[in-house]
Design an enzyme around this catalytic site. Structure first.
Site, short mmCIF file in Angstrom:
data_model
loop_
_atom_site.label_atom_id
_atom_site.label_comp_id
_atom_site.label_asym_id
_atom_site.label_seq_id
_atom_site.Cartn_x
_atom_site.Cartn_y
_atom_site.Cartn_z
N GLU A 92 -52.91 10.43 13.51
CA GLU A 92 -53.83 10.81 14.58
C GLU A 92 -54.22 12.29 14.49
O GLU A 92 -53.44 13.14 14.08
CB GLU A 92 -53.20 10.49 15.94
CG GLU A 92 -53.17 8.98 16.14
CD GLU A 92 -52.57 8.53 17.46
OE1 GLU A 92 -53.08 7.56 18.03
OE2 GLU A 92 -51.60 9.15 17.94
N CYS A 105 -56.15 19.56 16.39
CA CYS A 105 -54.71 19.40 16.14
C CYS A 105 -54.55 18.35 15.05
O CYS A 105 -54.95 17.19 15.24
CB CYS A 105 -54.07 18.94 17.46
SG CYS A 105 -52.32 18.60 17.29
N CYS A 112 -42.18 11.35 10.82
CA CYS A 112 -41.45 12.60 10.60
C CYS A 112 -39.98 12.25 10.45
O CYS A 112 -39.45 11.44 11.21
CB CYS A 112 -41.65 13.56 11.77
SG CYS A 112 -40.79 15.15 11.52
N CYS A 116 -36.46 14.46 16.09
CA CYS A 116 -36.19 15.10 17.38
C CYS A 116 -36.18 13.99 18.44
O CYS A 116 -37.03 13.09 18.41
CB CYS A 116 -37.24 16.15 17.70
SG CYS A 116 -37.29 17.45 16.44
N CYS A 119 -39.41 13.12 20.73
CA CYS A 119 -40.71 13.09 20.07
C CYS A 119 -41.05 11.68 19.60
O CYS A 119 -40.27 11.06 18.87
CB CYS A 119 -40.71 14.06 18.89
SG CYS A 119 -42.18 13.94 17.87
N CYS A 353 -49.37 16.34 23.30
CA CYS A 353 -48.28 16.68 22.40
C CYS A 353 -47.18 15.65 22.44
O CYS A 353 -46.70 15.29 23.50
CB CYS A 353 -47.59 17.93 22.92
SG CYS A 353 -48.17 19.37 22.20
N1 SAH Z 1 -43.10 19.20 13.61
C1 SAH Z 1 -43.69 20.34 14.18
C2 SAH Z 1 -45.12 20.12 14.63
C3 SAH Z 1 -45.44 18.82 15.32
S1 SAH Z 1 -44.77 18.59 16.90
C4 SAH Z 1 -42.85 20.86 15.32
O1 SAH Z 1 -41.91 20.19 15.73
O2 SAH Z 1 -43.11 21.98 15.75
C5 SAH Z 1 -45.79 19.65 17.90
C6 SAH Z 1 -45.15 20.05 19.22
O3 SAH Z 1 -45.08 18.97 20.15
C7 SAH Z 1 -43.74 20.56 19.04
O4 SAH Z 1 -43.49 21.72 19.78
C8 SAH Z 1 -42.97 19.40 19.58
O5 SAH Z 1 -41.69 19.76 19.92
C9 SAH Z 1 -43.81 18.96 20.74
N2 SAH Z 1 -43.46 17.65 21.26
C10 SAH Z 1 -42.92 16.61 20.57
N3 SAH Z 1 -42.71 15.55 21.40
C11 SAH Z 1 -43.13 15.92 22.61
C12 SAH Z 1 -43.20 15.25 23.87
N4 SAH Z 1 -42.80 13.98 24.02
N5 SAH Z 1 -43.70 15.93 24.93
C13 SAH Z 1 -44.15 17.20 24.78
N6 SAH Z 1 -44.12 17.87 23.62
C14 SAH Z 1 -43.62 17.25 22.53
FE1 SF4 Z 2 -40.89 15.99 13.65
FE2 SF4 Z 2 -41.53 15.49 16.18
FE3 SF4 Z 2 -39.42 17.04 15.62
FE4 SF4 Z 2 -41.92 17.96 15.18
S1 SF4 Z 2 -41.03 17.43 17.16
S2 SF4 Z 2 -40.12 18.08 13.81
S3 SF4 Z 2 -42.94 16.04 14.57
S4 SF4 Z 2 -39.63 14.86 15.10
#
Ligand code: SAH
Ligand code: SF4
Length: 375
Positions: A92, A105, A112, A116, A119, A353
């Site tokens: 996306e 974006c 990934c 996390c 996420c 996000c």
């Molecule tokens: N992998 C990179 C970039 C992609 S994630 C990273 O982790 O920075 C982009 C941003 O979205 C990151 O700050 C991530 O922590 C945040 N993010 C992920 N899941 C989210 C969620 N469910 N709600 C709000 N922000 C989220």
């Molecule tokens: Fe990967 Fe999501 Fe963690 Fe970013 S926030 S490093 S996209 S698992």
């Protein structure tokens, strides 16, 4: 031999490719402008190239971007595209229009591997890295799609549309879509070169942001190779909590991450790091967390971007209420920090996000992909 996709090359790569064809470097610059500035994929339209070169390119090369599967436009103007990247996978890309800028974006991986816990992308597992053509292709496609919207407005007879300076709606690019950009270093680096190159998109280093969960060695490489603006996903003020929320912390703990941020600042285009901090109700949003965070970043010039958690199906986390969000923000501000709370955009199309799910065929065979919802 399969045709060479010219979107896979930055200027150095394209110049090398043209040298192999016996062509001068200025031809590479010309073709780069056609592809990236004029949005032309058909070599026969590149009118200032010799016919023999156009024919050679038509035989041996292509300009191929992922196919758009769906396009959604939210009521606030946010656009989200789902792109086909083969083998039933989808990524996306989101465009967020604001008064003074338009931010694209983009995604860097299919899924990934860093898992996390909050996420949606990370909970789906990992399939593969995107190639340079698929990364820069998102910018190429979005530019074309937005230009078409604009033309559509004009056709519809809007009086304001023709006066509005929408020629280049995308002023900023953030690598904050699906995936960890620094885990796909080489392909991302070539795409960054194209974003900055005056023969391609010509964006300034301040307007291109890489967001990372904290891959320390790759942060050091980026500082040397292409120091664009950096956002670091912090999310927790101490190692035990960060180990749990952002598992890569077990490999690169906070003290190492803070030092890497300081080193990055020596070359960064801005004199601060942006720390992203997701707010999860009851987990990392308490006043004690804010105080610990202030102490943690003591030696790193920074700004905070607080991201209230965006829920997705199957998550056990909750977004804090607005009072808790405000309290956390105020504590950071009282300590002298610049803090923004990220507004949720594209609410009605799940474009915020962490909600980008795309379609990921997981190859990591992780057994647990979803956090159980508590009853
Ligand atoms: N992998 C990179 C970039 C992609 S994630 C990273 O982790 O920075 C982009 C941003 O979205 C990151 O700050 C991530 O922590 C945040 N993010 C992920 N899941 C989210 C969620 N469910 N709600 C709000 N922000 C989220
Ligand atoms: Fe990967 Fe999501 Fe963690 Fe970013 S926030 S490093 S996209 S698992």
């Amino acid at each position: 031999m399969p045709a060479q996709n010219l979107l896979d090359f930055d200027l150095a790569g394209l110049t090398g490719y043209f040298a192999g064809l016996g062509e001068k470097p200025f031809r590479a610059r010309q073709v780069m402008r056609w592809i990236h500035q004029a949005g032309v994929a058909d070599f026969s339209q590149m009118s200032d190239l010799a016919r023999t070169l156009r024919e050679k390119l038509a035989r041996e090369a292509t300009v191929t971007v992922p196919q758009i599967l769906t396009e959604q436009v939210a009521s606030d103007g946010t656009c989200k595209w789902l792109l086909d990247v083969g083998a039933a996978n989808g990524i996306e890309t989101v465009f967020i229009p604001e008064e003074t800028r338009g931010t694209l974006c983009i995604s860097s991986q299919v899924g990934c591997a860093l898992a996390c816990t909050f996420c949606s992308t990370g909970q789906q597992g990992f399939n593969r890295n995107l190639g340079t053509a698929e990364i820069i292709g998102q910018l190429w496609l979005a530019n074309r799609a937005l230009a078409q919207h604009h033309d559509g407005d004009r056709v519809a007879g809007s009086t304001t549309a023709s006066a509005a300076p929408c020629e280049r709606p995308i002023t900023n690019v953030v690598l904050m879509g699906m995936g960890e950009p620094l885990a796909n270093y080489d392909a991302v680096l070539a795409a960054l070169h194209l974003m900055l190159d005056d023969h391609a998109y010509g964006l300034s280093r301040r307007r291109v942001t890489v967001s990372t969960s904290g891959l320390v060695p790759a942060m050091d490489r980026l500082r040397e190779d292409c120091p664009v603006a950096l956002a670091v996903s912090l999310h927790a003020p101490n190692d035990p909590l960060r180990d749990e929320l952002v598992p890569i912390n077990r490999k690169y703990p906070l003290a190492e991450l803070m030092s890497a941020c300081q080193r990055y600042l020596e070359r960064a285009p801005r004199d601060f790091i942006t720390f992203e901090y997701i707010l999860l109700a009851g987990i990392n949003d308490q006043p004690a967390h804010a105080r610990e965070l202030i102490a943690l970043v003591r030696d790193v010039p920074c700004k905070f971007n607080l991201i209230p958690f965006n829920p997705f199906p199957g998550t056990g986390y909750r977004r804090p209420d607005s009072q808790a969000i405000q309290r956390f923000r105020d504590l950071l501000m009282q300590a002298g920090h610049v803090v923004t709370v990220r507004k949720t955009r594209g609410d009605d199309i799940d474009a915020a996000c962490g909600q980008l799910a795309g379609r990921v065929q997981d190859k990591t065979r992780r057994t647990v992909h979803r956090i159980e919802v508590s009853p």
